[in-house]
Enzyme design. Structure first.
Site, PDB file in Angstrom:
ATOM      1  CB  VAL A 107      -0.934   0.001   1.245  1.00  0.00           C
ATOM      2  CG1 VAL A 107      -1.895  -1.181   1.214  1.00  0.00           C
ATOM      3  CG2 VAL A 107      -0.135  -0.014   2.559  1.00  0.00           C
ATOM      4  CG  HIS A 123      -3.766  -6.137   0.167  1.00  0.00           C
ATOM      5  ND1 HIS A 123      -2.758  -6.904   0.707  1.00  0.00           N
ATOM      6  CD2 HIS A 123      -4.680  -7.023  -0.312  1.00  0.00           C
ATOM      7  CE1 HIS A 123      -3.053  -8.199   0.560  1.00  0.00           C
ATOM      8  NE2 HIS A 123      -4.208  -8.289  -0.065  1.00  0.00           N
TER       9      HIS A 123
END
Ligand code: OAD
Length: 244
Positions: A107, A123
Site C-alpha cells: 500500500v 490491498h
C-alpha cells in the site's frame, strides 16, 4: 550468475510478464514487512487491534495514529534498486511490444514512485482515504485533523486499505486473475504467499503454462510450484535482470 543470464534470455523472448509483489520488495527501502520473526509489523503489533473494522469502530484514533506513523515512515523512504529495476522491466517489455502488469499487495506507493505505470494495488493505498460508513473516496482537508469526517455523510474517514475480514475490490481481483491467466512469465517477489486471495493468483498463471520465478530469501508455500527460486534479496537480483 547463470540463473540471471537464463532469465535475461527468457525475458527477451516473452510477451506477457506479470509481477506479484509483497512487503519484501520494500524491505530494502526500510519499510518493515509483516510476518518476519523480529522485524515484521505483526511481531510487534496485533492486527486485530489495528487492521479490522471492529478495531476502527472501537478505537478510531488509535488506528488512525498507527496509519499516520506508517505513512510518515513510508514518505521518508525511497524506492530501492528492486523497485527501479521493475520500472525498467516494464519499459523493456513494452519496447519489445509485450504486456507488463505489476500486481502488488503493498500500500506504500513505492512502485509508482519508482516509475511503474501499470500497477494493480490489491490491498489499497495508505495515502488514500475513504468514508468508514458510505465508502466515498476522498482526501481529508487536513491530514493532521485527529478524526477527519466524510464530506458527504459525516462518517469517519479511514485509510483506503483492505483490512482483515474485508473483501478485495471484485473488479480489481477479476482484472488480476485475467492478467495472470495471460502471463507467459510470472515473478513472485517478496511475499510470504500466505494471504488470500493474492497467494492464489500465481496458480492461475501456472494453470495456463506460465513460467514461475520466485525471488525471496525465504521459502514460501508456493516455492515448490515455482520453476525457479532465487533466494536472493530483490534489490540485488532484479537489477541484474534488466542490466542496470
Ligand atoms: P509478509 O511480511 O508476510 O512477507 C514478506 C516476505 O518478504 C517474506 O517472505 C520475506 O522472506 C520476504 N523478503 C524480505 N526481505 C526481502 C527482500 N529484500 N527481497 C525479497 N523478499 C524479501 O508480507 P506480504 O506477503 O506482503 O495485508 O503480506 C501480505 C499481506 O499481509 C500484506 O499486504 C498485509 C499483511 O497483513 C494487508 O495489510 C491487507
Amino acid at each position: 550468475m547463470k540463473d540471471a543470464e537464463q532469465l535475461l534470455n527468457r525475458l527477451s523472448a516473452v510477451h506477457n510478464v506479470v509481477v506479484l509483489t509483497g512487503a519484501g520488495i520494500s524491505a530494502e527501502s526500510g519499510v518493515p514487512t509483516f510476518r518476519e520473526a523480529q522485524s515484521g509489523l505483526w511481531a510487534r503489533y496485533r492486527p486485530e487491534e489495528l487492521a479490522t473494522r471492529e478495531a476502527f469502530a472501537d478505537h478510531p484514533q488509535r488506528v488512525l495514529d498507527w496509519y499516520r506513523w506508517r505513512r510518515e515512515l513510508i514518505q521518508k523512504a525511497q524506492p530501492n534498486a528492486g523497485h527501479t529495476a521493475l520500472a525498467r522491466m516494464e519499459e523493456i517489455i513494452h519496447k519489445q511490444g509485450g504486456e507488463f502488469h505489476l500486481i502488488t499487495q503493498n500500500v506504500d506507493n513505492l512502485h509508482q514512485r519508482a516509475g511503474n505505470q501499470s500497477v494493480l494495488e490489491l490491498h489499497g493505498n495508505i495515502f488514500q482515504f475513504k468514508c468508514f460508513d458510505c465508502e466515498k473516496k476522498q482526501t481529508p482537508p487536513d491530514e493532521m485533523i485527529d478524526l477527519p469526517r466524510c464530506q458527504a455523510c459525516q462518517g469517519l474517514l479511514r485509510p483506503d486499505v483492505v483490512w482483515f475480514g474485508e473483501n478485495l475490490s471484485a473488479h480489481l481481483l477479476e482484472k488480476a486473475v485475467a492478467v495472470c491467466q495471460q502471463a507467459d512469465l510470472l515473478f513472485l517477489i517478496g511475499t510470504s504467499a500466505v494471504v488470500q486471495p493474492a497467494a492464489s493468483l500465481p496458480l492461475y498463471a501456472l494453470r495456463e503454462g506460465a513460467f514461475l520465478v520466485e525471488i525471496n530469501p525465504a521459502p514460501t508455500p508456493l516455492s515448490p510450484r515455482c520453476d525457479l527460486t532465487l533466494r536472493i534479496p530483490a534489490g540485488e537480483i532484479l537489477p541484474e535482470l534488466v542490466n542496470v
